[in-house]
Design an enzyme around this catalytic site. Structure first.
Site, PDB file in Angstrom:
ATOM      1  N   ASP A 150     -19.081  -8.165 -25.003  1.00 15.03           N
ATOM      2  CA  ASP A 150     -19.461  -9.547 -24.677  1.00 15.03           C
ATOM      3  C   ASP A 150     -18.732  -9.934 -23.398  1.00 15.03           C
ATOM      4  O   ASP A 150     -17.789 -10.725 -23.403  1.00 15.03           O
ATOM      5  CB  ASP A 150     -19.094 -10.485 -25.833  1.00 15.03           C
ATOM      6  CG  ASP A 150     -19.590 -11.911 -25.598  1.00 15.03           C
ATOM      7  OD1 ASP A 150     -19.916 -12.248 -24.435  1.00 15.03           O
ATOM      8  OD2 ASP A 150     -19.634 -12.691 -26.551  1.00 15.03           O
ATOM      9  N   ILE A 151     -19.174  -9.335 -22.301  1.00 15.97           N
ATOM     10  CA  ILE A 151     -18.444  -9.437 -21.042  1.00 15.97           C
ATOM     11  C   ILE A 151     -18.992 -10.588 -20.211  1.00 15.97           C
ATOM     12  O   ILE A 151     -20.155 -10.593 -19.837  1.00 15.97           O
ATOM     13  CB  ILE A 151     -18.542  -8.101 -20.263  1.00 15.97           C
ATOM     14  CG1 ILE A 151     -18.003  -6.959 -21.132  1.00 15.97           C
ATOM     15  CG2 ILE A 151     -17.831  -8.206 -18.922  1.00 15.97           C
ATOM     16  CD1 ILE A 151     -16.615  -7.190 -21.715  1.00 15.97           C
ATOM     17  N   GLU A 152     -18.145 -11.564 -19.963  1.00 11.44           N
ATOM     18  CA  GLU A 152     -18.594 -12.758 -19.239  1.00 11.44           C
ATOM     19  C   GLU A 152     -17.887 -12.941 -17.902  1.00 11.44           C
ATOM     20  O   GLU A 152     -18.127 -13.905 -17.190  1.00 11.44           O
ATOM     21  CB  GLU A 152     -18.423 -13.991 -20.133  1.00 11.44           C
ATOM     22  CG  GLU A 152     -19.265 -13.875 -21.407  1.00 11.44           C
ATOM     23  CD  GLU A 152     -19.067 -15.007 -22.385  1.00 11.44           C
ATOM     24  OE1 GLU A 152     -18.815 -16.137 -21.929  1.00 11.44           O
ATOM     25  OE2 GLU A 152     -19.154 -14.770 -23.602  1.00 11.44           O
ATOM     26  N   SER A 153     -16.967 -12.035 -17.580  1.00  9.92           N
ATOM     27  CA  SER A 153     -16.381 -12.085 -16.235  1.00  9.92           C
ATOM     28  C   SER A 153     -15.984 -10.682 -15.792  1.00  9.92           C
ATOM     29  O   SER A 153     -15.616  -9.848 -16.625  1.00  9.92           O
ATOM     30  CB  SER A 153     -15.174 -13.020 -16.204  1.00  9.92           C
ATOM     31  OG  SER A 153     -14.130 -12.499 -16.987  1.00  9.92           O
TER      32      SER A 153
END
Ligand code: NAG
Length: 298
Positions: A150-153
């Site tokens: 769940d990579i958001e940056s």
């Protein structure tokens, strides 16, 4: 005296009907871990609503940091405070529910500085949450079923992380999974590099906080084209899921009523590649009862 249902033909019919229903239906996936008021993991699994639970999150890792989970008010990882969650994980798995470690999330406390850094993080995750060994396993001897991205940056080196995890998986007789939660815009996606490895099982696309590809019954074209692009461009071993907020309050935008989901959204996505619905998150689902309203229809 004989119970009607014990007649062999009745039994046969019942069993084949239930198998049939099962193979046709989608699954529900839920994120758990970011609000203590959502209740224990064991209780979440006991509801029978979910097939996969993502534990959120391993929120600190990479670039020289000591990796650390953050489970909000559920437990503190400092001085082994989350070890008892291992019991909950095993309770869920005993019910046939897969429990994943979700890495990343909305904080900016993680990044990968190089492919080597990515491989070190993979080793850490394998040793501390999956099939490897370590003295400091945060959930004790519970063995999670895989890793959810769940990579958001930061977007670099997640393919290297996936490759190294996959190497570890390949040496084990237990089946471990790789899953991912990309935002719905297909272009310039942070997980593009990781997902084009073709190593991922399931992909739950977040159709929220991105108005251009969210579902609206009046004009589903943005949603439709994003769904089609993801499902035709990415090669996943498993299935694609529709990621949705579990209530209005769960995300800034993107909530779809159960009625609209069942009558308008699901007919668009049903295909052999469709796997079900992912919900953010169990806390909001508990407030809204959303999963209970949709589970017979997904
Ligand atoms: C890694 O950390 C250093 C400071 O310790 C920082 O300057 C650099 O930008 C970080 N790299 C990444 C990829 O986050």
């Amino acid at each position: 005296m004989r119970n009607k249902l014990s007649h062999p033909l009745c039994l046969f019919l019942l069993i084949s009907l239930s198998l049939f229903a099962k193979s046709d239906a989608g699954s529900l996936v839920v994120y758990w871990g970011q609000n203590a008021a959502e209740g224990h993991l064991t209780k979440t699994c006991k509801t029978g609503l979910f097939h996969i639970v993502n534990i959120a999150f391993l929120s600190t890792f990479g670039n020289g940091t000591q990796p650390q989970i953050n489970l909000a008010g559920h437990c503190s990882p400092v001085s082994n405070g989350c070890k008892r969650l291992g019991i909950g994980i095993k309770n869920c798995q005993r019910r046939g529910i897969k429990v994943m470690l979700s890495i990343g999330g909305g904080t900016k406390t993680y990044s990968l500085s190089s492919p080597d850094d990515a491989r070190q993080v993979a080793d850490y995750i394998w040793d501390n949450f999956l099939g490897g060994k370590s003295k400091s396993r945060p959930f004790g001897d519970a063995i999670l079923d895989g890793v959810d991205f769940d990579i958001e940056s930061g977007e670099l080196h997640y393919a290297a992380l996936a490759y190294k995890l996959h190497d570890h998986y390949a040496g084990s007789s237990k089946k471990f999974y790789l899953t991912a939660a990309p935002q719905c815009p297909f272009q310039n996606n942070l997980l593009h590099g990781a997902l084009t490895t073709g190593l991922f099982d399931h992909v739950w696309i977040k159709f929220y906080t991105n108005p251009q590809c969210e579902f609206t019954p009046k004009d589903p074209t943005g949603f439709k084209s994003a769904w089609n692009q993801w499902t035709t461009s990415i090669n996943a071993a498993g299935k694609f899921f529709v990621g949705l907020p579990a209530s209005h309050a769960a995300a800034r935008t993107g909530f779809v009523s159960s009625h609209a989901l069942i009558n308008h959204l699901l007919p668009i996505v049903r295909s052999p590649k469709y796997g079900g619905v992912m919900l953010w998150d169990r806390f909001h689902d508990l407030q809204s009862g959303y999963s209970g309203k949709i589970r017979r229809s997904v």
